[in-house]
Design a protein around this motif. Structure first.
Motif, PDB file in Angstrom:
ATOM      1  N   THR A 124       0.826  -1.208   0.000  1.00 51.86           N
ATOM      2  CA  THR A 124       0.000   0.000   0.000  1.00 51.86           C
ATOM      3  C   THR A 124       0.859   1.257   0.000  1.00 51.86           C
ATOM      4  OG1 THR A 124      -1.812  -1.119   1.156  1.00 51.86           O
ATOM      5  CG2 THR A 124      -1.723   1.271   1.320  1.00 51.86           C
ATOM      6  N   SER A 125       1.892   1.270   0.807  1.00 50.78           N
ATOM      7  CA  SER A 125       2.775   2.440   0.875  1.00 50.78           C
ATOM      8  C   SER A 125       3.498   2.666  -0.440  1.00 50.78           C
ATOM      9  CB  SER A 125       3.784   2.259   2.013  1.00 50.78           C
ATOM     10  OG  SER A 125       3.130   2.062   3.247  1.00 50.78           O
ATOM     11  N   MET A 126       3.953   1.592  -1.056  1.00 51.20           N
ATOM     12  CA  MET A 126       4.670   1.738  -2.319  1.00 51.20           C
ATOM     13  C   MET A 126       3.747   2.192  -3.439  1.00 51.20           C
ATOM     14  SD  MET A 126       7.786   1.501  -3.268  1.00 51.20           S
ATOM     15  CE  MET A 126       8.540   1.817  -4.875  1.00 51.20           C
ATOM     16  N   LEU A 127       2.533   1.676  -3.471  1.00 56.50           N
ATOM     17  CA  LEU A 127       1.570   2.126  -4.479  1.00 56.50           C
ATOM     18  C   LEU A 127       1.207   3.593  -4.261  1.00 56.50           C
ATOM     19  CD1 LEU A 127      -0.748  -1.016  -4.637  1.00 56.50           C
ATOM     20  CD2 LEU A 127       0.744  -0.185  -6.461  1.00 56.50           C
ATOM     21  N   GLY A 128       1.078   4.014  -3.010  1.00 54.10           N
ATOM     22  CA  GLY A 128       0.839   5.425  -2.744  1.00 54.10           C
ATOM     23  C   GLY A 128       2.001   6.303  -3.167  1.00 54.10           C
ATOM     24  N   LEU A 129       3.206   5.796  -3.035  1.00 50.20           N
ATOM     25  CA  LEU A 129       4.387   6.551  -3.446  1.00 50.20           C
ATOM     26  C   LEU A 129       4.398   6.800  -4.952  1.00 50.20           C
ATOM     27  CD1 LEU A 129       7.281   7.686  -2.880  1.00 50.20           C
ATOM     28  CD2 LEU A 129       8.116   5.356  -3.144  1.00 50.20           C
ATOM     29  N   VAL A 130       4.117   5.774  -5.745  1.00 49.31           N
ATOM     30  CA  VAL A 130       4.244   5.903  -7.206  1.00 49.31           C
ATOM     31  C   VAL A 130       3.073   6.656  -7.816  1.00 49.31           C
ATOM     32  CG1 VAL A 130       5.624   3.809  -7.329  1.00 49.31           C
ATOM     33  CG2 VAL A 130       3.157   3.660  -7.657  1.00 49.31           C
ATOM     34  N   TRP A 157       7.089   7.847   1.254  1.00 54.02           N
ATOM     35  CA  TRP A 157       8.513   7.470   1.329  1.00 54.02           C
ATOM     36  C   TRP A 157       8.871   7.006   2.742  1.00 54.02           C
ATOM     37  CZ3 TRP A 157      12.078   7.817  -2.746  1.00 54.02           C
ATOM     38  CH2 TRP A 157      13.425   7.724  -2.421  1.00 54.02           C
ATOM     39  N   GLU A 158       8.406   7.753   3.733  1.00 53.39           N
ATOM     40  CA  GLU A 158       8.678   7.384   5.117  1.00 53.39           C
ATOM     41  C   GLU A 158       7.900   6.140   5.533  1.00 53.39           C
ATOM     42  OE1 GLU A 158      10.969   8.633   7.101  1.00 53.39           O
ATOM     43  OE2 GLU A 158      11.576   9.885   5.440  1.00 53.39           O
ATOM     44  N   LEU A 159       6.692   5.971   5.007  1.00 57.52           N
ATOM     45  CA  LEU A 159       5.933   4.758   5.312  1.00 57.52           C
ATOM     46  C   LEU A 159       6.617   3.524   4.737  1.00 57.52           C
ATOM     47  CD1 LEU A 159       2.245   5.937   4.780  1.00 57.52           C
ATOM     48  CD2 LEU A 159       3.404   5.464   6.938  1.00 57.52           C
ATOM     49  N   VAL A 160       7.190   3.651   3.545  1.00 60.90           N
ATOM     50  CA  VAL A 160       7.952   2.541   2.975  1.00 60.90           C
ATOM     51  C   VAL A 160       9.155   2.218   3.848  1.00 60.90           C
ATOM     52  CG1 VAL A 160       9.403   1.863   1.020  1.00 60.90           C
ATOM     53  CG2 VAL A 160       7.182   2.918   0.606  1.00 60.90           C
ATOM     54  N   GLY A 161       9.834   3.248   4.338  1.00 58.57           N
ATOM     55  CA  GLY A 161      10.967   3.014   5.227  1.00 58.57           C
ATOM     56  C   GLY A 161      10.551   2.354   6.529  1.00 58.57           C
ATOM     57  N   MET A 162       9.398   2.754   7.067  1.00 57.37           N
ATOM     58  CA  MET A 162       8.914   2.128   8.300  1.00 57.37           C
ATOM     59  C   MET A 162       8.596   0.650   8.070  1.00 57.37           C
ATOM     60  SD  MET A 162       5.404   2.829  10.420  1.00 57.37           S
ATOM     61  CE  MET A 162       4.529   1.884   9.172  1.00 57.37           C
ATOM     62  N   CYS A 163       7.917   0.340   6.958  1.00 58.12           N
ATOM     63  CA  CYS A 163       7.579  -1.054   6.658  1.00 58.12           C
ATOM     64  C   CYS A 163       8.838  -1.888   6.440  1.00 58.12           C
ATOM     65  CB  CYS A 163       6.681  -1.121   5.424  1.00 58.12           C
ATOM     66  SG  CYS A 163       5.037  -0.409   5.670  1.00 58.12           S
ATOM     67  N   SER A 164       9.823  -1.325   5.775  1.00 57.84           N
ATOM     68  CA  SER A 164      11.067  -2.065   5.572  1.00 57.84           C
ATOM     69  C   SER A 164      11.762  -2.327   6.901  1.00 57.84           C
ATOM     70  CB  SER A 164      11.995  -1.289   4.635  1.00 57.84           C
ATOM     71  OG  SER A 164      12.401  -0.057   5.230  1.00 57.84           O
ATOM     72  N   TYR A 165      11.695  -1.378   7.826  1.00 55.09           N
ATOM     73  CA  TYR A 165      12.264  -1.576   9.162  1.00 55.09           C
ATOM     74  C   TYR A 165      11.576  -2.741   9.869  1.00 55.09           C
ATOM     75  CZ  TYR A 165      13.022  -0.646  14.140  1.00 55.09           C
ATOM     76  OH  TYR A 165      13.309  -0.764  15.472  1.00 55.09           O
ATOM     77  N   LEU A 166      10.251  -2.805   9.770  1.00 59.61           N
ATOM     78  CA  LEU A 166       9.504  -3.882  10.414  1.00 59.61           C
ATOM     79  C   LEU A 166       9.766  -5.233   9.760  1.00 59.61           C
ATOM     80  CD1 LEU A 166       6.079  -2.062  10.907  1.00 59.61           C
ATOM     81  CD2 LEU A 166       7.814  -2.494  12.649  1.00 59.61           C
ATOM     82  N   LEU A 167       9.906  -5.241   8.436  1.00 56.91           N
ATOM     83  CA  LEU A 167      10.072  -6.509   7.734  1.00 56.91           C
ATOM     84  C   LEU A 167      11.493  -7.047   7.844  1.00 56.91           C
ATOM     85  CD1 LEU A 167       7.936  -5.710   4.571  1.00 56.91           C
ATOM     86  CD2 LEU A 167       7.420  -7.418   6.311  1.00 56.91           C
ATOM     87  N   ILE A 168      12.483  -6.166   7.764  1.00 59.99           N
ATOM     88  CA  ILE A 168      13.865  -6.618   7.930  1.00 59.99           C
ATOM     89  C   ILE A 168      14.083  -7.171   9.336  1.00 59.99           C
ATOM     90  CG2 ILE A 168      16.284  -5.874   7.974  1.00 59.99           C
ATOM     91  CD1 ILE A 168      15.532  -3.821   5.807  1.00 59.99           C
TER      92      ILE A 168
END
Length: 744
Positions: free
Chosen positions: A133-139, A151-162
């Protein structure tokens, strides 16, 4: 179709109900939600499929009508300021939406089985859904403020997933490293957005590009400030797309589950930086030296990523550095102004790299049957080998992905990488030489990964040994020398080749089905029963995702073939697709390329790829014929160097690659040590000086109060005598100053 464009705002939010419902279910009905956790897979895949179909229809309409649709509504209004929100549907948005959804669907199908036995299954799918959802909102964002929010939501999700397996120290450290590194680039991006608003007074792309170009052409703003603004904007893309020098987080991101690695490295997080540069390319093109700077960062990243992948033992880390190198090709193309080539390689690389990562996940999944869950072992290519007969479908799909990334025709990455290399020769011969050498290195390290994983014999194996007998675990050195190591293992053989024994541990039904007809050994190892079996092929749902990505890897390159005999206009599908982009309002479709011109340009790049493959086979393939020690250097390399000098060269190259070019060590000894030293100094000043002064004043007041309380006795005559004595003392002290003042 105009009505369909009006509903483009739904693209980012169609998938949003899934993480919301999962969160509500876990909060209100935790037991029921966990018991039926696998039911959440179907709505997640279904909703993402709807987004894919919608994005595909919009893309077809754009190809046919060359249309761009943008809708904006005001959020805040003021006399001199207006903040608008909206969505933009142009070819760049369509390309990214299709990539995110198609790769996301295959990863979700794959993850249903890969994460089936994980306790965080629901949490995983909630994170994945919100990540998409965050990535689709970004593009689909129409202005820079929206881009920064998503952009920040994508970074937050990547933090949670990594850091999904946050109980593991390595995973916790990896997600923190990714978070901190990306914050450096994100802070630069935020400053660049504010600088850009100060120049133009707008965040909307169309208005921003027009006013910015007018400011540059009319010399209304000095060029150093414009250059600083562009560099700050580019810093965000450098961190997110793992470009030098902010690439250090990418290999450590492999601590997350393998499906996350596939999604991050293929079409989401790392692609966001390329997307941002592509979106802001009209702005970068009018600023002197910025395009050259982007190209320089790209070529450094290309070569650095390829050299760092040469000596990696972890299969996912090797693929991670490969992603870094391929992202460098995209940045190089954007820096040269080859917008079409960069997007073409973004498409082909996404499917090829998703195939390779999911294939590596299948390998890791099968290795767990031998060594159990241990990232140091089931991801170590040195302990693999001989998986061809056990994982035939995974082997074929991984081989096709390897061929594609190496640039072997007619697979996907061949068409896009060859196009970038041809453009590089026209831009800079030096850059072209480096990029071409790296293309050969790519073929070498990718086939090294393939041969170490699937070639030869299984290196971790157990045989029918008696108690207290030594067994050999053969391993292969990173530079081709076979070696063996004796390990004393005290065990008692309990079961072999499916013979029955009453002392055996009950094997689950799923394992009995998988191991039917395959010999396995059940041993007592330090009084703990464990079942060891040969590797087995993954389940059908995981293989289905691999086969779908094989089709994309094989045929997606046809959209950008530089000649189209079936089109009377002589342009390929990709050129027609990207031409109406908001970034290319004045670009026309390229002319068709003749067969002989294409073959002439492609011969050199294909020759380099085959040379890299040949060199990898020459260095690693002979090892699998036997495990005898032999001198590979003397048998293959015939140079004027003596043995000692050659060993020094090999060791230096190996240490450079294995130690990540010492960049992480440099950051630790410089920036991290400096920050920790500054923190210690600040702590000392705060505790010893600032707090010390405050404590000293309090201590003095305490002693004065303690002393004065004994003075009070209740006698007025004593009080008068005390005050008179103090006044005399003070008078005697200040008497010299009074005389000095009277004389002056």
């Amino acid at each position: 179709m105009e009505q369909a464009f009006q509903y483009g705002w739904m693209i980012p939010f169609i998938l949003l109900p899934v993480p919301m419902l999962i969160g509500v279910g876990l909060l209100l009905f935790p037991t029921a939600t966990k018991n039926h956790r696998r039911l959440w897979t179907l709505p997640t895949i279904l909703l993402l499929s709807i987004v894919m179909i919608f994005s595909t229809n919009l893309s077809i309409e754009q190809i046919n009508s060359s249309s761009i649709y943008q809708y904006v509504w005001s959020w805040t209004l003021d006399n001199d300021f207006s903040l608008d929100f909206g969505y933009l549907i142009d070819p760049l948005t369509s390309i990214m939406s299709i990539l995110i959804t198609t790769v996301g669907i295959t990863v979700l199908i794959y993850s249903d089985n890969y994460m089936a036995h994980d306790q965080g299954y629901l949490r995983f799918f909630a994170y994945m859904s919100f990540f998409s959802t965050s990535m689709l909102g970004l593009v689909t964002s129409s202005n820079l403020i929206q881009i920064y929010i998503f952009w920040e939501l994508v970074g937050m999700c990547s933090y949670l997933l990594i850091g999904f397996w946050f109980t593991r120290p390595l995973a916790a450290d990896a997600c923190q490293k990714a978070f901190v590194t990306n914050r450096v680039g994100d802070f630069g991006l935020l400053l660049g957005i504010f600088c850009l608003f100060w120049i133009t007074g707008s965040f909307e792309f169309r208005d921003l590009f027009e006013m910015f170009n007018n400011s540059v052409y009319n010399n209304q703003v000095n060029f150093p400030f414009l250059t600083l603004c562009a560099v700050l904007l580019f810093a965000g893309a450098v961190a997110k797309s793992a470009q030098f020098p902010l690439h250090v987080w990418l290999p450590d991101a492999m601590e997350g589950p393998t499906p996350i690695s596939a999604l991050i490295h293929a079409a989401t997080m790392v692609a966001a930086g390329v997307f941002l540069v592509a979106r802001l390319l009209p702005l970068f093109m009018v600023i002197p030296y910025i395009m050259d700077f982007i190209s320089l960062i790209g070529i450094i990243t290309i070569f650095l990523g390829a050299t760092l992948a040469l000596a990696q033992k972890d299969i996912k880390r090797g693929l991670a550095y490969s992603t870094m190198s391929q992202l460098g090709y995209m940045m190089l193309a954007l820096g040269m102004g080859s917008y079409r080539s960069a997007l073409f390689h973004l498409i082909t690389h996404a499917y090829s790299k998703a195939l390779l990562f999911l294939g590596s996940g299948s390998v890791i999944h099968s290795m767990e049957s031998i060594v159990g869950y241990s990232p140091d072992k089931n991801q170590n290519m040195v302990l693999m080998g001989g998986l061809t007969k056990h994982l035939p479908i995974t082997k074929i799909s991984f081989l096709l992905g390897t061929f594609s990334l190496c640039g072997v025709p007619p697979l996907a990455c061949f068409w896009s990488k060859d196009e970038i290399l041809n453009d590089t020769w026209l831009y800079s011969p030096i850059f072209a030489i480096i990029a071409s050498i790296t293309a050969g290195l790519t073929a070498f390290y990718m086939f090294r990964i393939y041969l170490l994983t699937f070639g030869g014999h299984l290196n971790v194996h157990f045989q029918n040994y008696s108690a207290n007998q030594n067994i050999f675990l053969y391993s292969i050195s990173l530079w081709g020398k076979a070696c063996s190591k004796k390990i004393n293992i005290n065990f008692r053989l309990l079961r072999i080749n499916n013979t029955e024994s009453s002392s055996l541990k009950k094997i689950p039904q799923r394992d009995e089905k998988i191991n039917r007809g395959r010999p396995f050994i059940n041993i007592l190892y330090f009084h703990n029963k464990k079942t060891f079996s040969y590797p087995y092929e993954s389940d059908n749902t995981m293989l289905f995702s691999l086969l779908i990505l094989v089709l994309f890897t094989s045929f997606v390159g046809s959209i950008g073939i530089p000649f189209n005999p079936f089109n009377q206009e002589g342009t390929d599908i990709l050129s027609k697709w990207v031409t109406p982009s908001i970034n290319l309002l004045h670009q026309k479709a390229e002319d068709s390329t003749h067969w002989y011109e294409f073959l002439k340009d492609a011969t050199f790049s294909v020759s380099l790829a085959y040379f890299g493959i040949f060199l990898a086979c020459l260095l690693y393939k002979p090892i699998y014929s036997s495990f005898k020690n032999f001198d590979l250097v003397n048998s293959f390399v015939k140079t004027g160097l003596n043995r000692r000098d050659w060993d020094k060269v090999i060791n230096a190259l190996y240490n450079w690659s294995y130690n990540r070019a010492y960049i992480d060590a440099f950051y630790i000894t410089s920036f991290i040590a400096m920050i920790r030293g500054l923190a210690k100094l600040t702590h000392f000043v705060d505790r010893r000086i600032i707090d010390g002064i405050t404590n000293l004043v309090g201590l003095i007041s305490f002693f004065i109060g303690e002393g004065i309380k004994y003075v009070g006795g209740g006698r007025i005559s004593f009080y008068l005598f005390f005050y008179f004595s103090c006044a005399c003392v003070l008078f005697l002290i200040f008497l010299p100053f009074l005389r000095f003042l009277s004389v002056s």
